[in-house]
Design an enzyme around this catalytic site. Structure first.
Site, PDB file in Angstrom:
ATOM      1  N   ARG A  18       0.874  -1.175   0.000  1.00  0.00           N
ATOM      2  CA  ARG A  18       0.000   0.000   0.000  1.00  0.00           C
ATOM      3  C   ARG A  18       0.908   1.220   0.000  1.00  0.00           C
ATOM      4  O   ARG A  18       1.744   1.378   0.893  1.00  0.00           O
ATOM      5  CB  ARG A  18      -0.918  -0.015   1.226  1.00  0.00           C
ATOM      6  N   HIS A  45      -7.004   0.862  -6.859  1.00  0.00           N
ATOM      7  CA  HIS A  45      -7.284   0.046  -5.666  1.00  0.00           C
ATOM      8  C   HIS A  45      -7.979  -1.240  -6.145  1.00  0.00           C
ATOM      9  O   HIS A  45      -9.145  -1.492  -5.866  1.00  0.00           O
ATOM     10  CB  HIS A  45      -8.182   0.846  -4.705  1.00  0.00           C
ATOM     11  N   GLN A  48      -9.830  -3.834  -3.818  1.00  0.00           N
ATOM     12  CA  GLN A  48     -11.128  -3.329  -3.374  1.00  0.00           C
ATOM     13  C   GLN A  48     -12.166  -3.528  -4.482  1.00  0.00           C
ATOM     14  O   GLN A  48     -13.252  -4.061  -4.256  1.00  0.00           O
ATOM     15  CB  GLN A  48     -11.004  -1.841  -3.040  1.00  0.00           C
ATOM     16  N   ASP A 138     -16.888   7.221  -1.184  1.00  0.00           N
ATOM     17  CA  ASP A 138     -15.573   7.079  -0.549  1.00  0.00           C
ATOM     18  C   ASP A 138     -15.267   8.432   0.096  1.00  0.00           C
ATOM     19  O   ASP A 138     -15.930   9.432  -0.197  1.00  0.00           O
ATOM     20  CB  ASP A 138     -14.540   6.728  -1.639  1.00  0.00           C
ATOM     21  N   CYS A 178     -15.982   1.768   0.705  1.00  0.00           N
ATOM     22  CA  CYS A 178     -14.781   0.948   0.908  1.00  0.00           C
ATOM     23  C   CYS A 178     -14.273   1.011   2.345  1.00  0.00           C
ATOM     24  O   CYS A 178     -13.457   0.178   2.737  1.00  0.00           O
ATOM     25  CB  CYS A 178     -13.697   1.365  -0.073  1.00  0.00           C
ATOM     26  N   ARG A 206     -13.980  -8.536   1.193  1.00  0.00           N
ATOM     27  CA  ARG A 206     -12.577  -8.185   0.923  1.00  0.00           C
ATOM     28  C   ARG A 206     -11.684  -9.333   1.371  1.00  0.00           C
ATOM     29  O   ARG A 206     -10.730  -9.690   0.689  1.00  0.00           O
ATOM     30  CB  ARG A 206     -12.190  -6.936   1.716  1.00  0.00           C
TER      31      ARG A 206
HETATM   32  N1  NVA Z   1      -9.606   6.741  -1.674  1.00  0.00           N
HETATM   33  C1  NVA Z   1      -9.246   6.309  -0.343  1.00  0.00           C
HETATM   34  C2  NVA Z   1      -9.485   4.852  -0.171  1.00  0.00           C
HETATM   35  C3  NVA Z   1      -9.266   4.332   1.209  1.00  0.00           C
HETATM   36  C4  NVA Z   1      -9.451   2.830   1.321  1.00  0.00           C
HETATM   37  C5  NVA Z   1      -7.792   6.668  -0.096  1.00  0.00           C
HETATM   38  O1  NVA Z   1      -6.960   6.493  -0.996  1.00  0.00           O
HETATM   39  O2  NVA Z   1      -7.472   7.123   0.987  1.00  0.00           O
END
Ligand code: NVA
Length: 229
Positions: A18, A45, A48, A138, A178, A206
């Site tokens: 990540r 992502h 997800q 989101d 998410c 997930r």
């Molecule tokens: N768009 C959000 C998703 C978090 C799971 C981020 O990148 O922070």
């Protein structure tokens, strides 16, 4: 990063990363001999989105013809959902304030990869939610955009998913997110905690999806693969 990739490839069977810059993932892929899983980058992502297709398949197993409305900005989650939807025949529309559409390079790559699939963008959340089987949102400021949180809170206020917006969707429409969520910002508590919310089932999926992903990626990996360097 190249040295790290070569070292860690001998220690573990897969690496989930990540990060912010997508280029870091690309560098790892170039030098590692193990599967590199994108666990979220600025640009995508995919874990997800693929798990979310599993959640949608619980509504309609073949997915085809479902409509998914994403209310928010053209961020990593929206970009991956657009791709997953295009691959699986799900209608996908993003509703965002002017200026918060998908990044240009993504829109160009999408058009080249999915000729004939419209990358639908609306600026009216109600129009986007109209007839949707699922309404998704989101956070308004993604990780790394914390300094924009205050200005985004004002700009995105008309895009909150509340009961009224859910009423624009199909009567049996579900709500997806998410997580983590900010109740009272991108989603009203009454929706997140209400009867139309599938977010906790979505979160469970997930795990199931990623178990399947790991299984499919590592099952054929031999001791020689591990000691390639
Ligand atoms: N768009 C959000 C998703 C978090 C799971 C981020 O990148 O922070």
């Amino acid at each position: 990063m190249a040295d790290f990739a070569r070292v860690v490839s001998q220690y573990v069977d897969a690496l989930a990363v990540r990060t912010f810059a997508h280029s870091l993932l690309e560098e790892l892929v170039e030098y590692a001999s193990i599967p590199i899983i994108n666990a979220l980058s600025d640009d995508a992502h995919p874990c997800q989105a693929m798990a979310d297709m599993l959640t949608l398949a619980e509504l309609k197993p073949d997915l085809a013809g479902l409509k998914l409305a994403f209310i928010g900005d053209g961020n990593n989650v929206a970009m991956s959902l657009a791709e997953a939807a295009a691959l699986l025949g799900v209608e996908f529309v993003l509703a965002c304030p002017e200026g918060y559409e998908y990044p240009e390079p993504f829109a160009r790559a999408f058009a080249a990869r999915f000729p004939g699939v419209e990358l639908a963008v609306a600026h009216d959340p109600r129009a986007a939610a109209d007839g949707a089987d699922a309404v998704y949102t989101d956070v308004w400021a993604s990780m790394g955009q914390e300094h924009e949180a205050d200005s985004r809170r004002e700009i995105f206020a008309p895009f909150q998913v509340d009961e009224e917006l859910m009423d624009a969707a199909r009567p049996d429409a579900v709500f997806l997110h998410c997580l983590p969520a900010h109740r009272g910002e991108e989603v009203a508590s009454g929706v997140l905690d209400g009867p139309r919310s599938r977010v906790f089932r979505q979160a469970a999926n997930r795990m199931y999806f990623q178990m399947a992903l790991l299984e499919s990626l590592v099952q054929d990996r031999s001791a020689e693969d591990r000691l390639r360097f």
